[in-house]
Motif scaffolding. Structure first.
Motif, PDB file in Angstrom:
ATOM      1  N   SER A 332       0.888  -1.241  -0.037  1.00  0.00           N
ATOM      2  CA  SER A 332      -0.151  -0.153   0.006  1.00  0.00           C
ATOM      3  C   SER A 332       0.853   1.275  -0.120  1.00  0.00           C
ATOM      4  CB  SER A 332      -0.912   0.051   1.188  1.00  0.00           C
ATOM      5  OG  SER A 332      -1.853  -0.986   1.282  1.00  0.00           O
ATOM      6  N   GLY A 333       2.261   1.056   0.082  1.00  0.00           N
ATOM      7  CA  GLY A 333       3.056   2.159  -0.129  1.00  0.00           C
ATOM      8  C   GLY A 333       3.449   2.761   1.147  1.00  0.00           C
ATOM      9  N   LEU A 334       3.243   2.099   2.353  1.00  0.00           N
ATOM     10  CA  LEU A 334       3.510   2.586   3.760  1.00  0.00           C
ATOM     11  C   LEU A 334       4.993   2.077   4.077  1.00  0.00           C
ATOM     12  CD1 LEU A 334       0.166   1.575   5.595  1.00  0.00           C
ATOM     13  CD2 LEU A 334       0.979   4.034   4.761  1.00  0.00           C
ATOM     14  N   ASP A 335       5.673   2.879   5.086  1.00  0.00           N
ATOM     15  CA  ASP A 335       6.844   3.021   5.268  1.00  0.00           C
ATOM     16  C   ASP A 335       6.990   1.669   6.364  1.00  0.00           C
ATOM     17  OD1 ASP A 335       9.612   2.971   5.816  1.00  0.00           O
ATOM     18  OD2 ASP A 335       9.635   5.173   6.465  1.00  0.00           O
ATOM     19  N   VAL A 336       7.261   0.429   6.059  1.00  0.00           N
ATOM     20  CA  VAL A 336       7.085  -0.589   6.950  1.00  0.00           C
ATOM     21  C   VAL A 336       8.553  -1.301   6.636  1.00  0.00           C
ATOM     22  CG1 VAL A 336       6.145  -2.760   7.769  1.00  0.00           C
ATOM     23  CG2 VAL A 336       4.596  -0.954   6.658  1.00  0.00           C
ATOM     24  N   PRO A 342       6.112 -10.154  15.500  1.00  0.00           N
ATOM     25  CA  PRO A 342       4.512  -9.958  15.300  1.00  0.00           C
ATOM     26  C   PRO A 342       4.534  -8.329  15.685  1.00  0.00           C
ATOM     27  CG  PRO A 342       4.702 -11.877  16.754  1.00  0.00           C
ATOM     28  CD  PRO A 342       6.239 -11.386  16.541  1.00  0.00           C
ATOM     29  N   VAL A 343       5.572  -7.740  15.685  1.00  0.00           N
ATOM     30  CA  VAL A 343       5.464  -6.146  16.022  1.00  0.00           C
ATOM     31  C   VAL A 343       5.829  -5.592  14.740  1.00  0.00           C
ATOM     32  CG1 VAL A 343       6.735  -4.372  17.193  1.00  0.00           C
ATOM     33  CG2 VAL A 343       6.191  -6.462  18.391  1.00  0.00           C
ATOM     34  N   VAL A 344       5.018  -5.025  14.140  1.00  0.00           N
ATOM     35  CA  VAL A 344       5.045  -4.479  12.893  1.00  0.00           C
ATOM     36  C   VAL A 344       5.015  -2.850  12.812  1.00  0.00           C
ATOM     37  CG1 VAL A 344       3.954  -4.338  10.238  1.00  0.00           C
ATOM     38  CG2 VAL A 344       3.839  -6.283  11.740  1.00  0.00           C
ATOM     39  N   PRO A 345       6.174  -1.828  12.975  1.00  0.00           N
ATOM     40  CA  PRO A 345       5.850  -0.671  12.928  1.00  0.00           C
ATOM     41  C   PRO A 345       5.794   0.086  11.876  1.00  0.00           C
ATOM     42  CG  PRO A 345       8.079  -1.502  13.026  1.00  0.00           C
ATOM     43  CD  PRO A 345       7.544  -2.757  13.116  1.00  0.00           C
ATOM     44  N   VAL A 346       5.004   0.979  11.553  1.00  0.00           N
ATOM     45  CA  VAL A 346       4.731   1.820  10.443  1.00  0.00           C
ATOM     46  C   VAL A 346       5.074   3.190  10.735  1.00  0.00           C
ATOM     47  CG1 VAL A 346       2.811   2.820   8.800  1.00  0.00           C
ATOM     48  CG2 VAL A 346       2.626   0.459   9.785  1.00  0.00           C
ATOM     49  N   ARG A 347       6.132   3.625   9.905  1.00  0.00           N
ATOM     50  CA  ARG A 347       6.834   4.904  10.121  1.00  0.00           C
ATOM     51  C   ARG A 347       5.753   6.094   9.904  1.00  0.00           C
ATOM     52  NH1 ARG A 347      11.066   4.180  13.234  1.00  0.00           N
ATOM     53  NH2 ARG A 347      11.892   1.743  13.019  1.00  0.00           N
ATOM     54  N   VAL A 348       5.521   7.024  10.695  1.00  0.00           N
ATOM     55  CA  VAL A 348       4.823   8.367  10.434  1.00  0.00           C
ATOM     56  C   VAL A 348       5.482   9.548  10.423  1.00  0.00           C
ATOM     57  CG1 VAL A 348       2.892   9.356  11.183  1.00  0.00           C
ATOM     58  CG2 VAL A 348       3.015   6.889  11.308  1.00  0.00           C
ATOM     59  N   GLY A 349       6.582   9.800  11.369  1.00  0.00           N
ATOM     60  CA  GLY A 349       7.463  11.017  11.269  1.00  0.00           C
ATOM     61  C   GLY A 349       7.017  11.896  12.304  1.00  0.00           C
ATOM     62  N   ASP A 350       6.545  12.892  12.085  1.00  0.00           N
ATOM     63  CA  ASP A 350       6.150  13.900  13.235  1.00  0.00           C
ATOM     64  C   ASP A 350       5.153  13.331  14.137  1.00  0.00           C
ATOM     65  OD1 ASP A 350       3.547  15.562  12.829  1.00  0.00           O
ATOM     66  OD2 ASP A 350       4.558  15.231  10.837  1.00  0.00           O
ATOM     67  N   ASP A 351       5.212  14.122  15.384  1.00  0.00           N
ATOM     68  CA  ASP A 351       4.516  13.705  16.666  1.00  0.00           C
ATOM     69  C   ASP A 351       2.683  14.053  16.262  1.00  0.00           C
ATOM     70  OD1 ASP A 351       6.417  13.221  19.024  1.00  0.00           O
ATOM     71  OD2 ASP A 351       7.091  14.393  17.749  1.00  0.00           O
ATOM     72  N   ALA A 352       2.495  15.179  15.776  1.00  0.00           N
ATOM     73  CA  ALA A 352       1.257  15.552  15.469  1.00  0.00           C
ATOM     74  C   ALA A 352       0.357  14.586  14.467  1.00  0.00           C
ATOM     75  CB  ALA A 352       1.116  17.008  15.005  1.00  0.00           C
ATOM     76  N   PRO A 413       2.269  10.676   3.590  1.00  0.00           N
ATOM     77  CA  PRO A 413       2.995  10.484   2.268  1.00  0.00           C
ATOM     78  C   PRO A 413       3.454   9.130   2.235  1.00  0.00           C
ATOM     79  CG  PRO A 413       4.077  12.048   3.745  1.00  0.00           C
ATOM     80  CD  PRO A 413       3.278  11.463   4.463  1.00  0.00           C
ATOM     81  N   ARG A 414       3.268   8.496   0.924  1.00  0.00           N
ATOM     82  CA  ARG A 414       3.576   7.183   0.474  1.00  0.00           C
ATOM     83  C   ARG A 414       4.147   7.132  -0.698  1.00  0.00           C
ATOM     84  NH1 ARG A 414      -2.369   4.113   0.912  1.00  0.00           N
ATOM     85  NH2 ARG A 414      -2.954   5.925  -0.060  1.00  0.00           N
ATOM     86  N   GLU A 415       4.920   6.050  -0.826  1.00  0.00           N
ATOM     87  CA  GLU A 415       5.652   5.780  -2.062  1.00  0.00           C
ATOM     88  C   GLU A 415       4.597   4.893  -3.073  1.00  0.00           C
ATOM     89  OE1 GLU A 415       8.803   3.356  -1.146  1.00  0.00           O
ATOM     90  OE2 GLU A 415       9.862   4.701   0.022  1.00  0.00           O
ATOM     91  N   THR A 416       4.961   5.275  -4.328  1.00  0.00           N
ATOM     92  CA  THR A 416       3.900   4.636  -5.392  1.00  0.00           C
ATOM     93  C   THR A 416       4.186   2.912  -5.073  1.00  0.00           C
ATOM     94  OG1 THR A 416       4.580   6.412  -6.680  1.00  0.00           O
ATOM     95  CG2 THR A 416       3.588   4.106  -7.650  1.00  0.00           C
TER      96      THR A 416
END
Length: 437
Positions: A332-336, A342-352, A413-416
């Protein structure tokens, strides 16, 4: 929602005590970037009351997928575990009302210690009241003139244990055995030394590079201490953690661990050479000065330890689910990041954005964990997803769909993405998948 400015001791800066002295109570929660984001957005991902079980939870009066729980094997709500806890509670009462050294030792404590030692293949084990205390007990090992080398991403309780000890602490870059090698080479070659690391790191779900660490520790004559809180019960052919996963169980000098992840209970343990365990029983303040692990928790841990060994499908199920989730989210283009846990972190970046993403996921019916500093580096906020053996394929699809919707809503933001793979057969299809349901 927590009002940081009002409820978090957020008093005006430089408050003074009546005598004019600076006030020790003058602390502000809004010094944390994550809590500032909570105040700014009106979203609070923390201290939310809930009732969880079976891969789902009741939050704010509705049912959601629980994708933020460390009950990896799905044993905390297993009827057999609950029955064992209830039986111990009825037989021994609600509490031992004392420390292990005095009146707080039940036959169940000794039984659990023997079982943990046999499971991990160590000479002895000591059971303590929490996993945090198991790590804090290590402080008694780290004496004056000794050296401790700690992974930069170690759990806070390991960091605190090393600070409480009298040894000199040196931090090596996360997972960087070459950096550790250089630090040990430059250190006093005659001083006793220990290398301390998580086995599986709780936020990113990555594993310590155990083969490289053991080679470095052996080369420099250092002891290796591994916190197996998240990997014991989960990884390896028999679920004995990273040591078994890498085929290096005999290289680990001392384990710490917890019953609150794979073993459906609460409490902690240390396991290793009999002399070391005996020393800690009589020297570690975290062991000596705490009321002992209560009967219900002991009963639950004993039952869960049995089930974890008798039902290996649970480990297989949750690891397969996690592999599929990583693939789906990355498609889906998410930064994983890559991983095997079983821990799958999805990078988001800033706190807000992180707290908004968390709220959007909850609105879509999925409960996750919003994680900011100091658990991760500043600016490296992530949504931490954790899976359980009791999650169904339908749960997994709901998580994937919720992330797609939440990413659109928050403008993440997501990659293609590459072409999404065609859906294959259900994860763990067959008898084990039926049991998982």
């Amino acid at each position: 929602m927590v009002d940081v400015a009002r409820d978090g001791a957020g008093v005006p800066a430089a408050r003074r005590s009546p005598g004019g002295r600076a006030d020790v109570f003058d602390k502000r929660l809004d010094a944390s970037a994550m809590l500032r984001a909570v105040a700014e957005t009106g979203v609070s991902p923390f201290y939310r009351p809930m009732r969880a079980g079976g891969g789902e939870a009741r939050v704010d009066g509705r049912s959601v997928v629980m994708a933020g729980c460390n009950d990896y094997l799905g044993l905390a709500h297993d009827p057999r575990v609950i029955a064992a806890a209830t039986g111990a509670l009825e037989r021994y009462g609600a509490s031992c009302s004392g420390a292990r050294t005095l009146n707080g030792t039940l036959p169940l404590h000794g039984e659990l210690e023997s079982r943990i030692a046999a499971f991990l293949g160590t000479e002895d084990a000591a059971v303590v009241t929490t996993g945090l205390q198991a790590n804090l007990a290590l402080a008694a090992l780290f004496g004056p003139g000794e050296l401790v080398f700690s992974d930069a991403a170690n759990h806070a309780s390991l960091i605190d244990a090393i600070r409480l000890g009298a040894a000199r602490r040196t931090v090596y870059r996360h997972g960087d055995a070459a950096h550790l090698d250089g630090l040990l080479a430059a250190a006093d070659p005659h001083a006793a030394a220990a290398v301390v690391t998580d086995g599986m790191f709780s936020m990113d779900g990555d594993l310590c590079p155990l083969p490289a660490l053991t080679a470095v520790a052996r080369r420099h004559g250092a002891r290796l201490v591994v916190d197996g809180a998240h990997d014991i019960g989960l990884l390896g052919e028999g679920g004995r953690g990273v040591g078994e996963h890498f085929g290096l169980r005999e290289e680990i000098g001392l384990y710490t661990g917890t019953f609150s992840k794979c073993f459906g209970s609460t409490g902690g343990f240390l396991a290793g050479p009999a002399e070391v365990i005996g020393y800690l029983r009589y020297s570690a303040r975290a062991v000596l000065f705490s009321a002992s692990m209560p009967p219900a928790a002991l009963g639950a841990a004993l039952a869960a330890l049995d089930l974890a060994q008798q039902e290996p499908w649970r480990r297989d199920r949750v690891l397969r689910l996690a592999a599929r989730l990583r693939s789906e989210l990355r498609a889906s283009g998410l930064d994983v990041r890559d991983g095997v846990t079983p821990v799958v972190p999805v990078r988001v970046g800033d706190d807000a954005r992180c707290v908004r993403m968390w709220q959007a996921l909850l609105d879509e019916g999925v409960y996750t964990n919003a994680v900011g500093a100091p658990a991760v580096p500043e600016g490296g906020c992530l949504i931490r997803v954790t899976l359980q053996a009791t999650h169904t394929d339908a749960h997994l699809e709901r998580i994937v769909d919720a992330f797609a919707a939440a990413a659109r809503r928050t403008g993440l933001p997501r990659e293609t993405p590459p072409p999404r793979p065609a859906k294959g057969p259900a994860v763990g299809a067959g008898a084990s998948a039926e049991r998982a349901r």
